[in-house]
Write a protein that holds these residues in place. Structure first.
Motif, short mmCIF file in Angstrom:
data_model
loop_
_atom_site.label_atom_id
_atom_site.label_comp_id
_atom_site.label_asym_id
_atom_site.label_seq_id
_atom_site.Cartn_x
_atom_site.Cartn_y
_atom_site.Cartn_z
N ASN A 1 2.81 10.34 8.75
CA ASN A 1 1.38 10.12 8.54
C ASN A 1 1.28 9.07 7.45
N ILE A 2 0.95 7.83 7.80
CA ILE A 2 0.96 6.76 6.80
C ILE A 2 -0.26 6.83 5.89
N ASP A 3 -1.28 7.59 6.28
CA ASP A 3 -2.44 7.73 5.41
C ASP A 3 -2.11 8.57 4.18
N THR A 4 -1.20 9.53 4.37
CA THR A 4 -0.78 10.38 3.25
C THR A 4 0.64 10.07 2.80
N ALA A 5 1.30 9.13 3.49
CA ALA A 5 2.68 8.73 3.16
C ALA A 5 3.64 9.91 3.20
N THR A 6 3.47 10.78 4.20
CA THR A 6 4.33 11.96 4.33
C THR A 6 4.99 11.99 5.70
N ALA A 7 6.19 12.54 5.74
CA ALA A 7 6.91 12.72 7.01
C ALA A 7 6.44 14.01 7.67
N ILE A 8 6.02 13.91 8.92
CA ILE A 8 5.58 15.09 9.66
C ILE A 8 6.77 15.82 10.24
N THR A 9 7.69 15.08 10.85
CA THR A 9 8.90 15.69 11.39
C THR A 9 9.97 14.63 11.50
N GLN A 10 11.21 15.06 11.38
CA GLN A 10 12.37 14.18 11.58
C GLN A 10 13.34 14.89 12.50
N LEU A 11 13.90 14.16 13.44
CA LEU A 11 14.82 14.77 14.39
C LEU A 11 16.01 13.85 14.64
N ILE A 12 17.15 14.47 14.88
CA ILE A 12 18.33 13.71 15.26
C ILE A 12 18.18 13.36 16.74
N ALA A 13 17.96 12.07 17.01
CA ALA A 13 17.53 11.65 18.34
C ALA A 13 18.68 11.21 19.23
N HIS A 14 19.71 10.61 18.67
CA HIS A 14 20.80 10.04 19.46
C HIS A 14 22.14 10.38 18.83
N ASP A 15 23.21 10.06 19.56
CA ASP A 15 24.56 10.27 19.06
C ASP A 15 24.98 9.15 18.10
N ARG A 16 24.33 8.01 18.23
CA ARG A 16 24.65 6.86 17.38
C ARG A 16 23.33 6.25 16.90
N GLU A 17 23.39 5.02 16.38
CA GLU A 17 22.22 4.37 15.83
C GLU A 17 21.07 4.32 16.84
N LYS B 1 0.82 -1.21 0.00
CA LYS B 1 0.00 0.00 0.00
C LYS B 1 0.85 1.26 0.00
N THR B 2 1.84 1.30 0.88
CA THR B 2 2.66 2.50 1.03
C THR B 2 4.10 2.11 1.33
N GLY B 3 5.04 2.76 0.69
CA GLY B 3 6.44 2.64 1.04
C GLY B 3 6.95 3.98 1.52
N LEU B 4 7.44 4.03 2.74
CA LEU B 4 7.87 5.31 3.33
C LEU B 4 9.37 5.49 3.11
N SER B 5 9.73 6.56 2.48
CA SER B 5 11.15 6.86 2.29
C SER B 5 11.29 8.36 2.13
N GLY B 6 12.47 8.86 2.46
CA GLY B 6 12.69 10.30 2.35
C GLY B 6 14.12 10.64 2.66
N GLN B 7 14.48 11.87 2.44
CA GLN B 7 15.85 12.31 2.66
C GLN B 7 16.14 12.43 4.15
N SER B 8 17.32 12.00 4.52
CA SER B 8 17.73 12.08 5.92
C SER B 8 18.30 13.45 6.24
N LYS B 9 18.12 13.86 7.49
CA LYS B 9 18.69 15.13 7.94
C LYS B 9 20.20 15.04 8.15
N VAL B 10 20.69 13.82 8.25
CA VAL B 10 22.10 13.63 8.55
C VAL B 10 22.95 14.01 7.34
N GLN B 11 24.04 14.69 7.59
CA GLN B 11 24.90 15.18 6.51
C GLN B 11 25.38 14.03 5.63
N ASN B 12 25.41 14.24 4.33
CA ASN B 12 25.87 13.28 3.33
C ASN B 12 24.98 12.06 3.22
N GLN B 13 23.79 12.14 3.75
CA GLN B 13 22.84 11.04 3.63
C GLN B 13 21.73 11.48 2.68
#
Length: 403
Positions: free
Chosen positions: A174-190, A130-142
């Motif tokens: 929002n998986i109904d619209t397949a859009t990213a609402i917000t992305q944040l750098i959450a941790h120092d590593r994975e 139905k939906t594949g979620l993908s988008g550009q990462s905020k992390v540099q060079n990603q």
């Protein structure tokens, strides 16, 4: 004839991800077997992995302990997946009444890795992307989305999920619209796991390779709250890239569904499980010590008096009743509360006596609770007891245990 307390399934491949359906199949609410459906995913080191839905072949297996004539589970549908699915979840029970865009009421949603599929239940079984979620990462060079490690499906607003990634970020979708609402750098590593605060659409927590448990509030993203950090080993030298001492990664996080102040986590290669109180950050309030090898999985049941199940490489599944240790005069956190409800520091308790234990034939790698399944009367006149089941994975084997 007696009621069976054990159902079994042998998959054609090693099983890792698993989840029990949260509600009966649409159009089949009166059929007992519709509540006994599991979503499973393989773990093989190639690009030929599979996801599948398995269910009871016949209600008779619930009352007849004859595994030769009546196999317990059969594959209802399966599909190719490529890389192994790191997480697999059925839609929350609340999703059945949600006004989805372009979704038939006769279909269910099954989330895995980063995709959303529909599983029609009326006219046969079929898995349709139905939906594949993908988008550009905020992390540099990603330039593109990095691999995801886990996700959490919001029960209050089932169109919301939050994902965690190896690129240190968490993303709310929002998986109904397949859009990213917000992305944040959450941790120092994975980031290894993430979970919504029960009843909230604003607060979620995450754990990761930096050894920290952090809480985020979408209403105030300027900062996060560090609820717990794993202690550094004694006499350990600082990391070569930072001045910070190395800590043990935290792999999983799960909330007590009836008291969202409490959550459970465990360390990589750790044999203990830590219970944390959001009102008393900094150290665990309870530590569960009974496993003899590394813990691989954990999960809370959904009853009014929930149990915590833990699974380990020691071939054991342990059930813990922590009600006596978590009850207090303080009321549970309100769903709209912010992260500012401190409680006086309390001394950590060590608990080493689970109320129940199950010994498997091999290392137990994952588990999943069923919802409350009502007592059922079969065509034969036999009945099944109401309550919950616990599915566990060990290699290619899946066992469903009546709790």
């Amino acid at each position: 004839m007696t009621q069976t307390t054990l159902l079994q399934y042998e998959a054609p491949w090693p099983v890792h991800a698993i989840d029990w359906c949260k509600s009966p199949s649409p159009g089949h609410q009166s059929r007992p077997r519709s509540a006994f459906r599991l979503a499973i995913a393989s773990f093989t080191e190639d690009y030929r992995n599979r996801i599948a839905v398995v269910g009871l072949q016949d209600e008779r297996v619930l009352v007849e302990d004859d595994y030769t004539d009546y196999p317990d589970f059969v594959t209802l549908v399966e599909a190719n997946h490529g890389y192994p699915a790191t997480n697999l979840q059925w839609q929350p029970a609340t999703a059945t009444g949600f006004p989805w865009t372009g979704k038939s009421p006769s279909t269910e949603l099954l989330g895995y890795y980063v995709r959303r599929v529909e599983s029609p239940s009326g006219g046969g079984h079929r898995l349709t992307l139905k939906t594949g979620l993908s988008g550009q990462s905020k992390v540099q060079n990603q330039a593109s989305g990095a691999p995801l490690t886990s996700f959490s499906w919001n029960e209050k607003a089932p169109n919301l999920i939050v994902t965690s990634s190896i690129d240190t970020t968490c993303t709310v979708w929002n998986i109904d619209t397949a859009t990213a609402i917000t992305q944040l750098i959450a941790h120092d590593r994975e980031v290894y796991d993430v979970a919504w605060l029960p009843g909230s659409t604003d607060i979620f927590v995450s754990v990761g390779a930096d050894g920290s448990l952090r809480a985020f509030d979408l209403r105030s993203l300027e900062h996060s709250t560090i609820l717990y950090e794993t202690p550094a080993p004694k006499n350990a030298p600082p990391s070569s890239t930072t001045s910070r001492l190395p800590t043990s990664p935290l792999l999983r996080i799960a909330f007590n569904p009836t008291d969202s102040n409490y959550m459970s986590t465990f360390h990589m290669d750790g044999t203990d499980v830590q219970i944390l109180d959001m009102r008393s950050p900094g150290q665990p309030v309870i530590e569960l010590r009974a496993h003899r090898s590394q813990v691989n999985a954990m999960g809370w049941s959904t009853t009014d008096h929930p149990l915590l199940a833990t699974a380990s490489d020691d071939c054991q599944v342990l059930l813990w009743d922590l009600a006596a240790y978590t009850q207090s005069a303080t009321s549970p956190r309100a769903a709209n509360a912010r992260l500012n409800s401190p409680r006086p520091d309390i001394k950590k308790r060590v608990v080493s006596d689970p109320i129940m234990a199950y010994s498997a034939s091999g290392e137990v790698t994952n588990l999943a609770w069923s919802p409350q399944i009502p007592g059922m009367t079969m065509n034969t006149g036999h009945t099944t007891a109401p309550g919950e089941w616990l599915a566990i994975t060990s290699g290619k084997s899946i066992k469903a245990l009546k709790v």
